[in-house]
Design a protein around this motif. Structure first.
Motif, short mmCIF file in Angstrom:
data_model
loop_
_atom_site.label_atom_id
_atom_site.label_comp_id
_atom_site.label_asym_id
_atom_site.label_seq_id
_atom_site.Cartn_x
_atom_site.Cartn_y
_atom_site.Cartn_z
N UNK A 1 37.71 -6.77 136.74
CA UNK A 1 37.23 -7.97 136.08
C UNK A 1 35.94 -7.68 135.32
N UNK A 2 35.08 -6.86 135.89
CA UNK A 2 33.81 -6.53 135.24
C UNK A 2 34.04 -5.82 133.90
N UNK A 3 35.00 -4.89 133.86
CA UNK A 3 35.29 -4.16 132.62
C UNK A 3 35.82 -5.12 131.56
N UNK A 4 36.75 -6.00 131.94
CA UNK A 4 37.31 -6.95 130.99
C UNK A 4 36.26 -7.94 130.50
N UNK A 5 35.33 -8.31 131.35
CA UNK A 5 34.26 -9.20 130.95
C UNK A 5 33.37 -8.54 129.89
N UNK A 6 33.02 -7.28 130.10
CA UNK A 6 32.19 -6.55 129.13
C UNK A 6 32.96 -6.37 127.82
N UNK A 7 34.25 -6.06 127.91
CA UNK A 7 35.06 -5.92 126.70
C UNK A 7 35.11 -7.24 125.93
N UNK A 8 35.24 -8.36 126.64
CA UNK A 8 35.29 -9.67 125.98
C UNK A 8 33.98 -9.96 125.27
N UNK A 9 32.87 -9.62 125.89
CA UNK A 9 31.56 -9.84 125.26
C UNK A 9 31.45 -9.00 123.99
N UNK A 10 31.80 -7.73 124.08
CA UNK A 10 31.71 -6.83 122.92
C UNK A 10 32.66 -7.30 121.81
#
Length: 139
Positions: free
Chosen positions: A30-39
Motif C-alpha cells: 500500500x505504501x508503494x502505491x500511495x507514493x506512486x499515486x502522489x508522483x
C-alpha cells in the motif's frame, strides 16, 4: 488538513504499519502505491489538466470576470467523469472478471457503456444548466 492527518493516523493505527508493507512482493505494498499515486498526480496529471484548463480559459470568449463561471460548466462534468472513471477503472477494463462474476453472477461488460452514458449525462445536465443561465441572465 488536520482532519485528513487525523484520518491517516487512525488508519495507520488500525491497520498497523506492518500491514502497509508486503515483504514478499514489495510492489504490491500500500505504501508503494500511495507514493506512486502522489508522483503520478503531482508530476503527470496536474500539469496536464492545468494546461488543459489554461487552454480552455483562453479559448473562451467572455469577459475575464465571467470566464471562470463559464468554464466551470465544463470543469465540473469533466472532474465528475474523471473521478467516476478512476473509481470504476477495474470494472471498465474488466480486471478481476472471474472473481466479480463468481461474487455477483454478472459480467463486467456493461461497465464501460454505463460510464459513457453517465459521462454524457454529466455534460448534458451541465449544458442545460448553462443554457438556462445564459437565457435568464440579462446582458
Amino acid at each position: 488538513m488536520t482532519a485528513g492527518f487525523a484520518v491517516l493516523a487512525a488508519a495507520v493505527a488500525t491497520m498497523t504499519p506492518a500491514a502497509l508493507w508486503n515483504p514478499q512482493s514489495w510492489w504490491q505494498s500500500i505504501a508503494v502505491w500511495f507514493v506512486i499515486a502522489i508522483i503520478a498526480h503531482d508530476l503527470i496529471a496536474f500539469p496536464v489538466y492545468a494546461v488543459a484548463d489554461r487552454a480552455l480559459q483562453r479559448g473562451t470568449r467572455v469577459r475575464s470576470r465571467q470566464r471562470s463561471a463559464t468554464v466551470n460548466y465544463l470543469r465540473i462534468p469533466s472532474m465528475a467523469a474523471t473521478l467516476t472513471f478512476l473509481v470504476f477503472l477495474p470494472g471498465i477494463i474488466e480486471q478481476g472478471g472471474p472473481a466479480y462474476q463468481a461474487a455477483t453472477g454478472h459480467t463486467q461488460e456493461p461497465f464501460l457503456t454505463r460510464w459513457l452514458w453517465l459521462t454524457a449525462t454529466f455534460f448534458t445536465l451541465s449544458a442545460i444548466t448553462f443554457g438556462l443561465r445564459t437565457t435568464r441572465t440579462p446582458r
